[in-house]
Scaffold this motif. Structure first.
Motif, PDB file in Angstrom:
ATOM      1  N   VAL A   1      -6.335 -11.771  -3.079  1.00  0.00           N
ATOM      2  CA  VAL A   1      -5.460 -10.789  -3.718  1.00  0.00           C
ATOM      3  C   VAL A   1      -6.243  -9.504  -3.955  1.00  0.00           C
ATOM      4  O   VAL A   1      -7.369  -9.536  -4.468  1.00  0.00           O
ATOM      5  CB  VAL A   1      -4.911 -11.309  -5.058  1.00  0.00           C
ATOM      6  CG1 VAL A   1      -4.006 -10.254  -5.707  1.00  0.00           C
ATOM      7  CG2 VAL A   1      -4.154 -12.611  -4.870  1.00  0.00           C
ATOM      8  N   ASP A   2      -5.653  -8.398  -3.587  1.00  0.00           N
ATOM      9  CA  ASP A   2      -6.208  -7.079  -3.879  1.00  0.00           C
ATOM     10  C   ASP A   2      -5.847  -6.751  -5.330  1.00  0.00           C
ATOM     11  O   ASP A   2      -4.683  -6.548  -5.669  1.00  0.00           O
ATOM     12  CB  ASP A   2      -5.580  -6.065  -2.921  1.00  0.00           C
ATOM     13  CG  ASP A   2      -6.048  -4.640  -3.154  1.00  0.00           C
ATOM     14  OD1 ASP A   2      -6.865  -4.414  -4.067  1.00  0.00           O
ATOM     15  OD2 ASP A   2      -5.574  -3.758  -2.414  1.00  0.00           O
ATOM     16  N   SER A   3      -6.840  -6.684  -6.205  1.00  0.00           N
ATOM     17  CA  SER A   3      -6.551  -6.440  -7.622  1.00  0.00           C
ATOM     18  C   SER A   3      -5.985  -5.047  -7.856  1.00  0.00           C
ATOM     19  O   SER A   3      -5.295  -4.812  -8.849  1.00  0.00           O
ATOM     20  CB  SER A   3      -7.822  -6.587  -8.463  1.00  0.00           C
ATOM     21  OG  SER A   3      -8.703  -5.503  -8.243  1.00  0.00           O
ATOM     22  N   ARG A   4      -6.298  -4.118  -6.949  1.00  0.00           N
ATOM     23  CA  ARG A   4      -5.979  -2.707  -7.142  1.00  0.00           C
ATOM     24  C   ARG A   4      -6.434  -2.247  -8.526  1.00  0.00           C
ATOM     25  O   ARG A   4      -5.779  -1.451  -9.200  1.00  0.00           O
ATOM     26  CB  ARG A   4      -4.487  -2.448  -6.920  1.00  0.00           C
ATOM     27  CG  ARG A   4      -4.085  -2.732  -5.473  1.00  0.00           C
ATOM     28  CD  ARG A   4      -2.678  -2.379  -5.129  1.00  0.00           C
ATOM     29  NE  ARG A   4      -2.425  -2.694  -3.725  1.00  0.00           N
ATOM     30  CZ  ARG A   4      -1.222  -2.620  -3.153  1.00  0.00           C
ATOM     31  NH1 ARG A   4      -0.187  -2.227  -3.860  1.00  0.00           N
ATOM     32  NH2 ARG A   4      -1.077  -2.919  -1.876  1.00  0.00           N
TER      33      ARG A   4
ATOM     34  N   HIS B   1       0.657  -4.285 -14.196  1.00  0.00           N
ATOM     35  CA  HIS B   1       0.776  -4.038 -15.639  1.00  0.00           C
ATOM     36  C   HIS B   1      -0.583  -3.903 -16.322  1.00  0.00           C
ATOM     37  O   HIS B   1      -0.652  -3.906 -17.553  1.00  0.00           O
ATOM     38  CB  HIS B   1       1.565  -5.180 -16.298  1.00  0.00           C
ATOM     39  CG  HIS B   1       2.976  -5.269 -15.809  1.00  0.00           C
ATOM     40  ND1 HIS B   1       4.008  -4.561 -16.374  1.00  0.00           N
ATOM     41  CD2 HIS B   1       3.522  -5.967 -14.778  1.00  0.00           C
ATOM     42  CE1 HIS B   1       5.138  -4.831 -15.734  1.00  0.00           C
ATOM     43  NE2 HIS B   1       4.862  -5.676 -14.753  1.00  0.00           N
ATOM     44  N   ILE B   2      -1.655  -3.805 -15.535  1.00  0.00           N
ATOM     45  CA  ILE B   2      -2.987  -3.621 -16.110  1.00  0.00           C
ATOM     46  C   ILE B   2      -3.288  -2.120 -16.138  1.00  0.00           C
ATOM     47  O   ILE B   2      -3.570  -1.515 -15.110  1.00  0.00           O
ATOM     48  CB  ILE B   2      -4.067  -4.376 -15.315  1.00  0.00           C
ATOM     49  CG1 ILE B   2      -3.742  -5.871 -15.233  1.00  0.00           C
ATOM     50  CG2 ILE B   2      -5.443  -4.148 -15.949  1.00  0.00           C
ATOM     51  CD1 ILE B   2      -3.721  -6.583 -16.568  1.00  0.00           C
TER      52      ILE B   2
ATOM     53  N   ASP C   1       0.754 -15.729  -7.123  1.00  0.00           N
ATOM     54  CA  ASP C   1       1.964 -14.957  -7.429  1.00  0.00           C
ATOM     55  C   ASP C   1       1.850 -14.289  -8.798  1.00  0.00           C
ATOM     56  O   ASP C   1       2.317 -13.157  -8.989  1.00  0.00           O
ATOM     57  CB  ASP C   1       3.199 -15.858  -7.379  1.00  0.00           C
ATOM     58  CG  ASP C   1       3.488 -16.376  -5.974  1.00  0.00           C
ATOM     59  OD1 ASP C   1       2.931 -15.823  -5.006  1.00  0.00           O
ATOM     60  OD2 ASP C   1       4.259 -17.355  -5.851  1.00  0.00           O
ATOM     61  N   PHE C   2       1.234 -14.985  -9.749  1.00  0.00           N
ATOM     62  CA  PHE C   2       1.027 -14.405 -11.080  1.00  0.00           C
ATOM     63  C   PHE C   2       0.146 -13.159 -10.983  1.00  0.00           C
ATOM     64  O   PHE C   2       0.450 -12.123 -11.589  1.00  0.00           O
ATOM     65  CB  PHE C   2       0.381 -15.424 -12.016  1.00  0.00           C
ATOM     66  CG  PHE C   2      -0.146 -14.817 -13.292  1.00  0.00           C
ATOM     67  CD1 PHE C   2       0.704 -14.572 -14.358  1.00  0.00           C
ATOM     68  CD2 PHE C   2      -1.488 -14.472 -13.417  1.00  0.00           C
ATOM     69  CE1 PHE C   2       0.232 -13.983 -15.533  1.00  0.00           C
ATOM     70  CE2 PHE C   2      -1.970 -13.890 -14.579  1.00  0.00           C
ATOM     71  CZ  PHE C   2      -1.106 -13.647 -15.643  1.00  0.00           C
ATOM     72  N   VAL C   3      -0.940 -13.244 -10.243  1.00  0.00           N
ATOM     73  CA  VAL C   3      -1.856 -12.108 -10.108  1.00  0.00           C
ATOM     74  C   VAL C   3      -1.139 -10.925  -9.462  1.00  0.00           C
ATOM     75  O   VAL C   3      -1.275  -9.776  -9.905  1.00  0.00           O
ATOM     76  CB  VAL C   3      -3.105 -12.490  -9.292  1.00  0.00           C
ATOM     77  CG1 VAL C   3      -4.038 -11.292  -9.152  1.00  0.00           C
ATOM     78  CG2 VAL C   3      -3.843 -13.647  -9.945  1.00  0.00           C
ATOM     79  N   GLU C   4      -0.354 -11.199  -8.428  1.00  0.00           N
ATOM     80  CA  GLU C   4       0.365 -10.127  -7.740  1.00  0.00           C
ATOM     81  C   GLU C   4       1.332  -9.412  -8.689  1.00  0.00           C
ATOM     82  O   GLU C   4       1.487  -8.186  -8.629  1.00  0.00           O
ATOM     83  CB  GLU C   4       1.132 -10.681  -6.538  1.00  0.00           C
ATOM     84  CG  GLU C   4       0.257 -11.154  -5.391  1.00  0.00           C
ATOM     85  CD  GLU C   4      -0.337 -10.005  -4.582  1.00  0.00           C
ATOM     86  OE1 GLU C   4      -0.197  -8.836  -4.996  1.00  0.00           O
ATOM     87  OE2 GLU C   4      -0.955 -10.295  -3.542  1.00  0.00           O
ATOM     88  N   GLU C   5       1.967 -10.166  -9.576  1.00  0.00           N
ATOM     89  CA  GLU C   5       2.902  -9.555 -10.514  1.00  0.00           C
ATOM     90  C   GLU C   5       2.172  -8.857 -11.658  1.00  0.00           C
ATOM     91  O   GLU C   5       2.529  -7.753 -12.071  1.00  0.00           O
ATOM     92  CB  GLU C   5       3.837 -10.639 -11.076  1.00  0.00           C
ATOM     93  CG  GLU C   5       5.058 -10.103 -11.826  1.00  0.00           C
ATOM     94  CD  GLU C   5       4.752  -9.643 -13.244  1.00  0.00           C
ATOM     95  OE1 GLU C   5       5.404  -8.695 -13.720  1.00  0.00           O
ATOM     96  OE2 GLU C   5       3.850 -10.238 -13.870  1.00  0.00           O
TER      97      GLU C   5
ATOM     98  N   HIS D   1       3.777  -0.549 -17.395  1.00  0.00           N
ATOM     99  CA  HIS D   1       3.435  -0.305 -15.992  1.00  0.00           C
ATOM    100  C   HIS D   1       2.098   0.394 -15.984  1.00  0.00           C
ATOM    101  O   HIS D   1       1.581   0.794 -17.018  1.00  0.00           O
ATOM    102  CB  HIS D   1       4.507   0.558 -15.308  1.00  0.00           C
ATOM    103  CG  HIS D   1       4.767   1.854 -16.014  1.00  0.00           C
ATOM    104  ND1 HIS D   1       3.939   2.957 -15.908  1.00  0.00           N
ATOM    105  CD2 HIS D   1       5.750   2.225 -16.872  1.00  0.00           C
ATOM    106  CE1 HIS D   1       4.397   3.943 -16.635  1.00  0.00           C
ATOM    107  NE2 HIS D   1       5.492   3.542 -17.241  1.00  0.00           N
ATOM    108  N   LYS D   2       1.509   0.554 -14.799  1.00  0.00           N
ATOM    109  CA  LYS D   2       0.220   1.243 -14.717  1.00  0.00           C
ATOM    110  C   LYS D   2       0.386   2.724 -15.057  1.00  0.00           C
ATOM    111  O   LYS D   2       1.394   3.324 -14.740  1.00  0.00           O
ATOM    112  CB  LYS D   2      -0.361   1.091 -13.309  1.00  0.00           C
ATOM    113  CG  LYS D   2      -1.241  -0.136 -13.177  1.00  0.00           C
ATOM    114  CD  LYS D   2      -2.057  -0.050 -11.916  1.00  0.00           C
ATOM    115  CE  LYS D   2      -3.044  -1.199 -11.827  1.00  0.00           C
ATOM    116  NZ  LYS D   2      -3.858  -1.137 -10.605  1.00  0.00           N
TER     117      LYS D   2
END
Length: 288
Positions: free
Chosen positions: A121-124, A160-161, A152-156, A287-288
């Motif tokens: 997963v790309d954390s971005r 929001h970080i 899927d949790f990480v992607e969602e 949201h970011k």
């Protein structure tokens, strides 16, 4: 269901104690300074962060490197051969090629080890923003989620970080191409401090400029007031300005029901570009 581990990289800016607490596998990025290569280990075994930042203040700059495919493959192979699947959460693809290296290695290792799962997963995200995402991921793993559910949790969750930060010296951002030479010169003369964030694509984005350090720190708090959704876990990283980081944390704890506050250095791979005096705030937002 096979057991699985969480793999990440040192741009999460976790201390060695946090790595042990969370049971993580962490690969170090590297940098070269004064002709010597250093690895960004969580325990700072290659270089103490105070020494690193003193070199930056003296005008010494480093060059940073992503983790290559071979290093990822050398780490992933014994894990899958021991019967473990892997969820890898990487440093933002908007700031490094580390994610691409992880994807290539995962594909290669999985092809030669049928039956294993390696999900990347790309954390971005960056610094303790990446760390906060990984921390929340570990908490969800403890609930018994499958590797796919956790992916899927990480992607969602990563959308929001919130990353909000300020720097003390515009010239470091100038060297990284984040501000122009003219803007850095004028901003330095006028004591302008930029407020930046990491966007949904994982890129570093200047948002505004304010005059003076106090105003820039207040801007971080204002952004938290505006965007925070869950204030229970707050992370703060700093470029060798620990007293300001602690004061920021105390201000947040006085206002919000914070259950976990983590403060640590901005590591050398990111700090080489952001410079001494960087102060960064990370929280779960709308949201970011």
């Amino acid at each position: 269901m096979r057991d699985y581990v969480i793999l990440t990289d040192s741009c999460c800016d976790f201390s060695a104690e946090m790595v042990d607490e969370l049971g993580l596998h962490v690969l170090p990025l590297s940098f070269v300074m004064e002709g010597k290569e250093y690895f960004n280990y969580p325990d700072n075994r290659d270089i103490d962060p105070k020494v690193f930042y003193s070199k930056l203040r003296a005008g010494t700059l480093g060059t940073t490197s992503a983790i290559n495919v071979a290093v990822f493959a050398e780490t992933m192979t014994p894990l899958v051969e021991s019967g473990k699947d892997i969820l890898c959460v990487s440093f933002s693809s908007g700031l490094s090629t580390t994610y691409q290296s992880a994807c290539i290695a995962a594909k290669d290792v999985a092809a030669s080890h049928p039956g294993c799962k390696i999900l990347v997963v790309d954390s971005r995200a960056a610094s303790l923003g990446q760390g906060l995402l990984v921390y929340l991921t570990v908490q969800e793993k403890k609930k018994g989620r499958s590797i796919e559910e956790l992916r899927d949790f990480v992607e969602e969750c990563k959308g929001h970080i919130d990353h909000w930060f300020t720097v003390d010296d515009l010239n470091h951002l100038k060297r990284g191409g984040r501000v122009s030479a003219a803007a850095a010169l004028v901003g330095t003369m006028l004591q302008m401090k930029p407020v930046l964030h990491v966007d949904d694509e994982g890129h570093l984005i200047p948002v505004s400029k304010v005059r003076g350090r106090k105003a820039s720190v207040k801007a971080l708090l204002d952004k938290m007031d505006e965007l925070v959704e869950d204030p229970s876990v707050v992370f703060i990283s700093h470029g060798d300005c620990e007293e300001e980081a602690v004061a920021l944390g105390e201000s947040i704890k006085a206002k919000y029901p914070v259950k976990r506050l983590v403060i640590n250095y901005v590591g050398p791979v990111i700090g080489n570009h952001s410079g001494p005096g960087t102060l960064a705030l990370f929280f779960q937002g709308k949201h970011k």
